[in-house]
Design a protein around this motif. Structure first.
Motif, mmCIF file in Angstrom:
data_model
loop_
_atom_site.group_PDB
_atom_site.id
_atom_site.type_symbol
_atom_site.label_atom_id
_atom_site.label_comp_id
_atom_site.label_asym_id
_atom_site.label_seq_id
_atom_site.Cartn_x
_atom_site.Cartn_y
_atom_site.Cartn_z
ATOM 1 N N TYR A 145 -25.384 -16.277 25.631
ATOM 2 C CA TYR A 145 -25.693 -15.303 26.880
ATOM 3 C C TYR A 145 -25.567 -14.151 26.391
ATOM 4 N N SER A 146 -26.136 -13.119 27.040
ATOM 5 C CA SER A 146 -26.288 -11.853 26.630
ATOM 6 C C SER A 146 -26.033 -10.713 27.716
ATOM 7 N N ALA A 147 -25.214 -10.094 27.739
ATOM 8 C CA ALA A 147 -24.959 -8.908 28.462
ATOM 9 C C ALA A 147 -26.291 -8.085 28.388
ATOM 10 N N GLU A 153 -22.262 2.316 34.809
ATOM 11 C CA GLU A 153 -23.398 2.719 34.235
ATOM 12 C C GLU A 153 -23.835 2.356 33.164
ATOM 13 N N SER A 154 -22.815 3.183 32.323
ATOM 14 C CA SER A 154 -22.735 3.350 30.820
ATOM 15 C C SER A 154 -22.680 1.896 30.514
ATOM 16 N N LEU A 155 -21.629 1.067 30.766
ATOM 17 C CA LEU A 155 -21.584 -0.223 30.429
ATOM 18 C C LEU A 155 -22.512 -1.066 30.712
ATOM 19 N N ARG A 156 -23.510 -0.981 31.776
ATOM 20 C CA ARG A 156 -24.546 -1.560 32.018
ATOM 21 C C ARG A 156 -25.637 -1.625 30.986
ATOM 22 N N LEU A 157 -25.691 0.100 30.571
ATOM 23 C CA LEU A 157 -27.033 0.248 29.718
ATOM 24 C C LEU A 157 -26.504 -0.196 28.293
ATOM 25 N N TYR A 158 -25.142 -0.032 27.897
ATOM 26 C CA TYR A 158 -24.772 -0.190 26.634
ATOM 27 C C TYR A 158 -23.576 -1.078 26.554
ATOM 28 N N PRO A 159 -23.643 -2.437 27.037
ATOM 29 C CA PRO A 159 -22.555 -3.320 26.902
ATOM 30 C C PRO A 159 -21.911 -3.578 25.590
ATOM 31 N N PRO A 160 -20.603 -3.526 25.585
ATOM 32 C CA PRO A 160 -19.851 -3.783 24.248
ATOM 33 C C PRO A 160 -20.193 -4.923 23.601
ATOM 34 N N SER A 161 -19.918 -6.156 24.346
ATOM 35 C CA SER A 161 -20.243 -7.425 23.978
ATOM 36 C C SER A 161 -21.660 -7.764 24.260
#
Length: 453
Positions: free
Chosen positions: A356-358, A322-330
């Motif tokens: 394209y954008s996460a 969920e952290s990766l969803r909210l704040y994707p590194p790329s």
């Protein structure tokens, strides 16, 4: 929005649109520079494929997961270029920027370094370094968790790559150089004309010195390992012994250098930022933190976590996802069309930039209800099955997907479990999270207070 037919999938008419707010000559460049995260997250409301202007050039943002998959799963048509060419200044011709047959060749050579037994072996260094780092923490001490995680992950990356032969001072110097170069690459990427980077400014000279020194440090490590011939079971040893499964050819020192610098960047910058975001979110959501602590206590029973424990930490892994969803590194990437093609019902000429954008995917309310809410349970049980294919994109997809994604997730879970088993981290009152979109998405300063459990 203009409906347009598409053959993938045939039952869905794609919608196309144009991003609002374009200004003469600059297009949407100012929006991407001033408020990129908000701008990107706003674009899916304008269509599945949205036209943006980057100066005089027309580009398209693929906003629907299926269109993003079409781009990422067809590298012969949607090729690397543009920003990836800028990144070669730091990463050389490494796996992350190479193309076509060269990329396929490199991936086959390097993949064994990321097989499960290897990842399990690397985690010993991760656990050791994490325990050593938190061993100096004191109750009531205020840490910048962002800076702390970057320092820890640089040591972890160095140990994973080199295991021995690199001292603390050299690790700190490499980290300092890496931050300068990473920031410089981002600035050069956002200045597509390439004029400023050629001027003898203090910033450019600092960038050149840091880039040269970082590569010198890595080159010295490679040469020393070649001379000794020792196999330490680390990533460097694996790279030096890598052979193509068909030709038997190995990597030369220059190729190994490019790969090692790439792994230093990816293995420290992105994972460190993810960890800082995780601890910020836990501190801001005590009810979630309580569940993480309860799960860790139940599984570990007071001992330190190991690689074998990680599959059992289901809720903790949901927090990380969920952290990766909210704040994707790329947070944003691009491809360039190698030939005229169709995307989202539009004919796209050769040489067109496809973004394209996460960030845009992950904050789209049609894909994730209440997208700004931190909700780890999205990734548990049946709810995880409801997430549309391709909607979560923290590591890319297709043949160019991050080769170290499993290692990164393993390191993150192990470090979270190790720290959370002993400490709570409380946000300093008045602290505001302001994510900084650079080469990767960074959290910026995040002061937190150590509180023993």
């Amino acid at each position: 929005m203009t409906p347009a037919k598409s053959s993938a999938p045939p039952e869905r008419p794609w919608t196309t649109g144009t991003a609002p707010g374009s200004v003469p000559l600059l297009g949407h460049t100012l929006e991407l520079w001033r408020r990129p995260l908000q701008f990107l997250a706003s674009l899916p409301a304008h269509g599945d494929l949205v036209e943006v202007r980057l100066g005089p050039s027309r580009a398209y943002l693929a906003c629907h997961p299926e269109l993003v998959r079409q781009v990422l799963l067809n590298p012969r048509v949607f090729d690397k270029g543009g920003v990836f060419d800028k990144a070669r200044q730091l990463l050389g011709n490494s796996l992350s920027v190479s193309r076509g047959e060269d990329h396929r060749y490199q991936r086959r050579m390097i993949q064994p370094a990321f097989h499960t037994p290897k990842i399990a072996a690397y985690t010993a260094a991760v656990a050791d370094d994490t325990r050593a780092a938190i061993g100096s923490w004191e109750p009531g001490r205020t840490l910048d968790i962002s800076d702390t995680m970057h320092a820890l992950l640089m040591r972890v990356a160095a140990r994973t790559l080199f295991s021995t032969g690199i001292d603390e001072a050299t690790i700190d110097e490499a980290r300092h150089c890496l931050r300068i170069v990473s920031d410089g690459i981002y600035k050069r990427t956002m200045a597509p004309l390439g004029i400023m980077e050629k001027l003898p400014t203090p910033g450019n000279r600092r960038y050149d010195r840091a880039n040269a020194r970082l590569r010198q440090i890595v080159d010295e490590m490679i040469r020393e390992r070649r001379r000794s011939g020792a196999d330490h079971g680390d990533l460097l040893s694996t790279l030096l012994r890598a052979e193509h499964p068909e030709t038997g050819k190995g990597l030369d020192d220059g190729e190994v250098l490019d790969q090692v610098v790439t792994f230093l960047v990816a293995g420290s910058e992105t994972t460190a930022s993810t960890l800082a975001f995780v601890f910020h979110l836990l501190g801001a959501h005590p009810e979630v933190e309580k569940r993480v602590h309860a799960e860790i206590d139940e599984i570990l029973e007071g001992r330190s976590p190991t690689f074998e424990d990680l599959p059992s930490l289901e809720y903790t892994r949901g927090v990380i996802t969920e952290s990766l969803r909210l704040y994707p590194p790329s947070w944003m990437a691009m491809r360039v069309t190698a030939a005229e093609t169709e995307l989202g019902g539009r004919t796209v000429p050769a040489g067109t930039m496809i973004l394209y954008s996460a960030q845009a995917l992950h904050h789209n309310p049609e894909l994730f209800p209440d997208p700004e809410r931190f909700d780890p349970e999205r990734w548990l049980g049946d709810r995880a099955k409801e997430v549309e294919r391709g909607a979560l994109l923290p590591f890319g997809a297709g043949s160019h997907k991050c080769i170290g994604d499993v290692l990164a997730l393993t390191e993150t879970a192990l470090i979270v479990a190790t720290i959370a088993s002993r400490w709570r981290l409380r946000p300093v009152p008045g602290t505001t999270l302001r994510p900084e979109p650079k080469a990767t998405l960074e959290p910026g300063p995040l002061p937190m207070v150590c509180e023993p459990r």
